[in-house]
Design a protein around this motif. Structure first.
Motif, short mmCIF file in Angstrom:
data_model
loop_
_atom_site.label_atom_id
_atom_site.label_comp_id
_atom_site.label_asym_id
_atom_site.label_seq_id
_atom_site.Cartn_x
_atom_site.Cartn_y
_atom_site.Cartn_z
N SER A 14 0.71 -1.30 0.10
CA SER A 14 0.13 -0.08 0.06
C SER A 14 0.93 1.13 0.02
N GLY A 15 1.99 1.32 0.48
CA GLY A 15 3.11 2.32 0.40
C GLY A 15 4.14 2.49 -0.37
N SER A 16 5.15 2.87 0.50
CA SER A 16 6.47 3.44 -0.61
C SER A 16 7.01 2.05 -1.21
N GLY A 17 6.75 0.89 -0.63
CA GLY A 17 7.46 -0.27 -1.40
C GLY A 17 9.04 -0.58 -1.35
N SER A 18 9.57 -0.24 -0.17
CA SER A 18 11.08 -0.49 0.05
C SER A 18 11.21 -1.86 0.18
N ASN A 19 10.39 -2.70 0.95
CA ASN A 19 10.42 -4.39 0.70
C ASN A 19 10.31 -4.69 -0.56
N LEU A 20 9.24 -4.36 -1.15
CA LEU A 20 9.09 -4.60 -2.65
C LEU A 20 10.33 -4.31 -3.39
N LEU A 91 2.65 -10.12 1.68
CA LEU A 91 2.34 -8.86 1.95
C LEU A 91 3.23 -7.66 2.36
N ALA A 92 3.61 -6.75 1.61
CA ALA A 92 4.68 -5.94 2.04
C ALA A 92 4.29 -4.60 2.33
N GLY A 93 3.65 -4.16 3.60
CA GLY A 93 3.18 -2.94 3.94
C GLY A 93 1.83 -2.77 3.43
N PHE A 94 0.98 -3.91 3.26
CA PHE A 94 -0.35 -3.85 2.62
C PHE A 94 -1.31 -3.65 3.82
N ASN A 112 3.57 -12.20 5.80
CA ASN A 112 3.51 -10.77 6.06
C ASN A 112 4.74 -10.33 6.89
N ILE A 113 5.23 -9.09 6.63
CA ILE A 113 6.35 -8.66 7.63
C ILE A 113 5.79 -7.78 8.46
N HIS A 114 6.26 -7.75 9.55
CA HIS A 114 5.89 -6.78 10.61
C HIS A 114 7.06 -6.17 11.46
N PRO A 115 7.00 -4.70 11.61
CA PRO A 115 8.06 -4.16 12.19
C PRO A 115 8.21 -4.17 13.79
N ALA A 116 7.93 -5.32 14.43
CA ALA A 116 8.42 -5.64 15.65
C ALA A 116 8.42 -6.68 15.99
N VAL A 126 3.78 0.84 15.68
CA VAL A 126 4.63 0.08 16.70
C VAL A 126 5.94 0.56 16.86
N GLN A 127 6.52 1.16 16.20
CA GLN A 127 8.07 1.44 16.59
C GLN A 127 7.98 2.51 17.78
N GLN A 128 7.07 3.54 17.38
CA GLN A 128 6.80 4.60 18.46
C GLN A 128 6.32 3.75 19.79
N ILE A 175 15.22 -0.87 11.78
CA ILE A 175 14.32 -2.17 11.47
C ILE A 175 14.17 -2.40 9.98
N LEU A 176 13.94 -1.45 9.31
CA LEU A 176 13.70 -1.49 7.98
C LEU A 176 14.98 -2.31 7.16
N GLU A 177 16.29 -1.69 7.57
CA GLU A 177 17.40 -2.34 6.97
C GLU A 177 17.26 -3.88 7.28
N GLN A 178 16.72 -4.45 8.29
CA GLN A 178 16.70 -5.82 8.54
C GLN A 178 15.76 -6.56 7.93
N GLU A 179 14.49 -5.77 7.78
CA GLU A 179 13.21 -6.24 6.92
C GLU A 179 13.94 -6.72 5.38
N HIS A 180 14.76 -5.62 5.01
CA HIS A 180 15.10 -6.11 3.63
C HIS A 180 16.06 -7.07 3.57
C1 GRF Z 1 7.17 -1.82 6.91
O1 GRF Z 1 7.91 -1.24 7.88
C2 GRF Z 1 6.62 -3.26 7.08
O2 GRF Z 1 7.25 -4.03 8.23
C3 GRF Z 1 5.16 -2.71 7.55
O3 GRF Z 1 4.90 -1.76 6.79
C4 GRF Z 1 6.10 -1.42 6.09
C5 GRF Z 1 6.20 -1.08 4.79
O4 GRF Z 1 7.23 -0.38 4.28
N1 GRF Z 1 4.05 -3.91 7.42
P1 GRF Z 1 7.66 -0.32 2.76
O5 GRF Z 1 6.46 0.05 2.03
O6 GRF Z 1 7.89 -1.71 2.42
O7 GRF Z 1 8.66 0.49 2.70
#
Ligand code: GRF
Length: 220
Positions: A14-20, A91-94, A112-116, A126-128, A175-180
């Motif tokens: 749904s968003g910026s798509g850095s995980n994509l 699901l990557a930020g969906f 799915n990936i979750h930032p916690a 959840v980071q806050q 966290i995002l660095e590790q998500e990738h």
């Molecule tokens: C990530 O932090 C992911 O864990 C969460 O939504 C964010 C998506 O970021 N579910 P991006 O769009 O992949 O940059």
């Protein structure tokens, strides 16, 4: 030699798509035995759609606002996923909750990936929340999607320290660095057929055993 069969992925964002982007990059570098057959966004302005276009990947927007019911939206998504023969739904930020219509169409095939570090801090912002709670560690979790919010069986987690002067942005970036790293890794385990679900537990065949532990703040 016949080329290896690639796992057909569909990515929902749904968003910026850095995980994509991290998954696109690793596919392009042939570090994943996978190919992205479709990117779907519910948000016409999603950066993820632009990233898919730039990479020449099949992409569509299915705007949830055009549907009265969640199930109708999910039916449209499922139809698009079936059409491309998706084998794993990523699901990557969906930012939509998945209904039974969707879950039943792809049993144990949606991640799915979750930032916690689940089960701590499910949900949003959840980071806050981790900072406000005073957690000394946070991180990210790749998990199967089930009927709950961030409750499905855990596939892999990465841990990062929370620093005393962190704000949501600095912690999110760490966290995002590790998500990738862990999202492409989890996908590769699927491509290799190494992911086994046993009730709530997920076993990765031949994954080895982590020996180190972490303490934060560090001891002398
Ligand atoms: C990530 O932090 C992911 O864990 C969460 O939504 C964010 C998506 O970021 N579910 P991006 O769009 O992949 O940059």
């Amino acid at each position: 030699m016949t080329p290896k069969k690639k796992l057909r992925l569909a990515i929902l964002a749904s968003g910026s798509g850095s995980n994509l982007q991290s998954i696109i990059d690793q596919c392009q570098q042939e570090r994943l035995d996978a190919e992205i057959s479709l990117v779907i966004s519910n948000n016409p302005a999603a950066g993820a759609l632009e990233r898919a276009k730039q990479a020449g990947i099949n992409n569509i927007c299915i705007n949830h606002r055009k549907f009265d019911m969640r199930e109708e939206f999910d039916q449209a998504v499922v139809a698009a996923l079936k059409e491309v023969g998706a084998e794993l739904v990523v699901l990557a930020g969906f930012m939509r909750i998945i209904s039974d219509v969707f879950l039943q169409a792809f049993p144990q095939k949606i991640i799915n990936i979750h930032p916690a570090l689940l089960p701590s801090f499910p949900g949003l912002q959840v980071q806050q929340k981790a900072i406000e709670y005073g957690a000394k560690f946070s991180g990210c979790t790749v998990h199967f999607v089930d009927g709950g919010v961030d409750t499905g069986p855990i596939i892999v987690q990465a841990v990062v320290p929370v620093f005393a002067d962190d704000c949501a942005d600095t912690l999110s970036a760490r966290i995002l660095e590790q998500e990738h790293k862990i999202y492409p890794q989890a996908i590769q385990w699927f491509a290799e057929g190494r992911v086994k679900i046993e009730g709530r537990q997920v076993k990765i065949e031949n994954s080895g055993t982590l020996k180190s532990t972490l303490i934060n703040p560090p001891t002398r």
